[in-house]
Scaffold this active site. Structure first.
Site, mmCIF file in Angstrom:
data_model
loop_
_atom_site.group_PDB
_atom_site.id
_atom_site.type_symbol
_atom_site.label_atom_id
_atom_site.label_comp_id
_atom_site.label_asym_id
_atom_site.label_seq_id
_atom_site.Cartn_x
_atom_site.Cartn_y
_atom_site.Cartn_z
ATOM 1 N N CYS A 376 0.831 -1.204 0.000
ATOM 2 C CA CYS A 376 0.000 0.000 0.000
ATOM 3 C C CYS A 376 0.872 1.264 0.000
ATOM 4 C CB CYS A 376 -1.000 -0.046 1.147
ATOM 5 S SG CYS A 376 -2.481 0.902 0.742
ATOM 6 N N HIS A 501 -3.691 -5.074 0.458
ATOM 7 C CA HIS A 501 -3.173 -5.590 1.740
ATOM 8 C C HIS A 501 -3.224 -7.118 1.770
ATOM 9 C CE1 HIS A 501 -2.724 -1.788 3.924
ATOM 10 N NE2 HIS A 501 -3.717 -1.374 3.150
ATOM 11 N N GLU A 503 -1.680 -9.059 3.652
ATOM 12 C CA GLU A 503 -1.524 -9.622 5.007
ATOM 13 C C GLU A 503 -2.852 -10.107 5.591
ATOM 14 O OE1 GLU A 503 -1.217 -6.446 4.138
ATOM 15 O OE2 GLU A 503 -1.676 -5.024 5.748
HETATM 16 N N1 GLN Z 1 -1.999 6.832 2.673
HETATM 17 C C1 GLN Z 1 -2.085 6.058 1.457
HETATM 18 C C2 GLN Z 1 -3.445 6.215 0.805
HETATM 19 O O1 GLN Z 1 -4.395 6.601 1.438
HETATM 20 C C3 GLN Z 1 -1.785 4.594 1.727
HETATM 21 C C4 GLN Z 1 -2.777 3.913 2.605
HETATM 22 C C5 GLN Z 1 -2.295 2.616 3.183
HETATM 23 O O2 GLN Z 1 -1.098 2.335 3.181
HETATM 24 N N2 GLN Z 1 -3.196 1.811 3.687
HETATM 25 O O3 GLN Z 1 -3.600 5.924 -0.334
#
Ligand code: GLN
Length: 529
Positions: A376, A501, A503
């Site tokens: 992410c 994600h 995970e």
């Molecule tokens: N801050 C980034 C976004 O909102 C990444 C978010 C995250 O890593 N979950 O896109």
């Protein structure tokens, strides 16, 4: 019709109610029963999505895009059941439903009150899986005696009255502290917290006693007498070798047998000890691998719960102990910390603090050919790193950190630009990605389309895809051909970063391919050193 187990907690928070509940769920599942779990959090936020990890730890994301407590992660990992919105409730969301109904005029003429309107809504949520499972396990967050959890406990009391004591039981998780100067375990806090439960009309049927020392028969008898629970239902819960050993500890104390008896359930199979044996074997791996997790919440390990678990699952699959080193990208000298790492992971995150350290970490992984997985924000920083250091776009940034950057390599989609309310409006939950032929992603997953959970607002700006590809950073996964989901390097043994994600999808017996790939590549690097 489902039976219900209400899990409450006493004395202090952080006793591991989630693990205890999930362990009971696992044991019932091993008895062939269908189980689901529901979490209730007594705070007023509608969900934890807007809370800082310092307040809340990790925010877990369900397949259908709910932002939830990290206990749902334990539920998924123990039960291998995908959680949904119906598995997570907060006082805020319950009040919101009731207030919306009131505004629509559904209570015309009535004064809307905690009892019965709020408690009715809570009971409606307690019974969400009533027709689908044999047992619903409902964990009530917080500690008995908190003002905030009272409506939940009241709803539990009412549920027991309505469904009958054979169908609803309470399991209370409590602390039996060891007082070093007296060299004694003390039962008084447990007695007090059971009294608190009784005050609100709930009699626990079983006590899970968190303790540092073994509970003698004498102490069990004492707790039994004062708390009105049979001696055999006073369960010792010492710190286990790993969280996955808790079900076995409970099994040895016949927790499942007693609950099955209390609820008049019929087991559908004999417990197969395979699950227990798997984790016993996993405790003595022949190899080890060191993975650096570089983020800004390094001192707060709850912030990276699912990441740590996913790394451990992949370790177990490769006969390796995973040593996780948390690197603080805001404060640490990252290069110094990364020197001994066999693999590097950059997790998700929000805000610009620590981003420079993440970019330095990625540069180090790229140049030193250390296996790397970005998640992410980790992928977004990978894009920024390549743009700055390989394309010469020195000002390249995400508009999250620099809204006026000349090169917004990570930016909001037009749809996100119009978002006003911050809660629940990110790109959340399951989305598909199509994987490019011949890519590392395709090799790892072994398929051409995947579905993964998302939680982000910003995206790799497609306008820069070609320029970055020319430096060796190519997009290997696309959502519907328009949004880059995965980037990877072709000139590196293992360098992959994903917008989603992974995970959250890892299971102890079924590690996630991206984590498995990281551990395998880390072990290989270590061997060849
Ligand atoms: N801050 C980034 C976004 O909102 C990444 C978010 C995250 O890593 N979950 O896109």
């Amino acid at each position: 019709m489902s039976k219900f187990i209400i899990i409450t907690g006493g004395v202090v928070s952080s006793l591991g109610k989630g693990i205890s509940g999930a362990s009971i769920g696992k044991l019932l599942q091993l008895n062939g029963l269908k189980v689901n779990m529901i979490k209730c959090d007594p705070y007023i936020n509608v969900d934890p999505g807007t809370m800082s990890p310092y307040q809340h730890g990790e925010v877990f994301v369900t397949t259908d895009g709910a932002e939830a407590d990290l206990d749902l992660g334990h539920y998924e990992r123990f039960l291998d059941v995908n959680m949904t919105r119906a598995n997570t409730n907060t006082a805020g969301s319950i009040y919101q439903t009731v207030i919306d109904k009131e505004r629509r005029g559904e209570y015309l003429g009535a004064t809307v009150q905690v009892i019965p309107h709020i408690t009715n809504e809570i009971k409606r949520r307690f019974t969400a899986f009533e027709n689908e499972v044999d047992v619903s396990i409902i964990e009530i967050g917080g500690t008995v005696g908190d003002i905030e959890s009272l409506p939940f406990l009241e709803a539990a009391r009412q549920l027991r009255l309505e469904k009958g004591p054979k169908n609803v039981i309470c399991v209370h998780v409590t602390l039996v502290p060891y007082i070093a100067v007296a060299q004694e375990l003390k039962t008084k806090p447990t007695q007090h917290s059971v009294n608190k439960l009784r005050e609100v009309g709930i009699e626990p049927s079983m006590l899970i006693c968190r303790t540092e020392k073994p509970l003698s028969l004498h102490l069990r008898e004492k707790i039994s007498l004062f708390c009105s629970v049979p001696t055999q239902a006073v369960i010792e819960c010492a710190d286990a070798k790993s969280i996955y050993h808790v079900p076995e500890n409970f099994y040895k104390q016949k927790v499942d047998e007693q609950i099955i008896d209390l609820l008049g359930l019929t087991p559908k199979q004999k417990v197969d000890p395979k699950w227990f044996e798997f984790f016993d074997k996993a405790m003595t791996p022949s190899k080890s691998v060191k993975i650096a997790v570089a983020g800004k919440y390094s001192e707060l390990q709850d912030a990276y719960k699912s990441i740590s678990e996913a790394l451990r699952h992949a370790g177990m699959n490769n006969d390796a102990k995973v040593e996780i080193v948390f690197v603080n990208t805001e404060k640490d000298n990252v290069e110094e910390k990364l020197k001994t790492a066999d693999g590097i992971l950059i997790p998700g995150g929000f805000g610009g603090r620590g981003v420079d350290g993440k970019i330095a970490t990625i540069k180090y992984a790229r140049e030193h050919k250390i296996p790397f997985l970005g998640i992410c924000l980790g992928m977004q920083c990978t894009v920024i790193e390549a743009a700055r250091n390989l394309c010469g776009l020195h000002d390249a940034n995400s508009t999250e950190f620099d809204p006026t950057t000349k090169d917004p390599v990570v930016d909001l989609t037009p749809q996100q630009k119009n978002v006003v309310y911050k809660g629940g409006t990110m790109r959340l939950g399951n989305y598909t990605a199509d994987l490019e032929e011949g890519s590392l992603a395709r090799k790892l997953y072994g398929k051409d389309q995947i579905v993964e959970r998302h939680r982000h607002r910003y995206e790799f700006n497609p306008a820069y895809v070609k320029q970055l590809r020319d430096t060796g950073l190519k997009v290997s996964g696309w959502h519907e051909g328009v949004l880059p989901e995965i980037v990877e390097r072709t000139d590196h043994p293992y360098f992959i970063a994903v917008q989603f994600h992974p995970e959250f999808g890892s299971r102890p017996l079924r590690p996630h391919p991206l984590f498995d790939g990281l551990i395998k590549a880390g072990l290989k690097r270590k061997e060849n050193k």
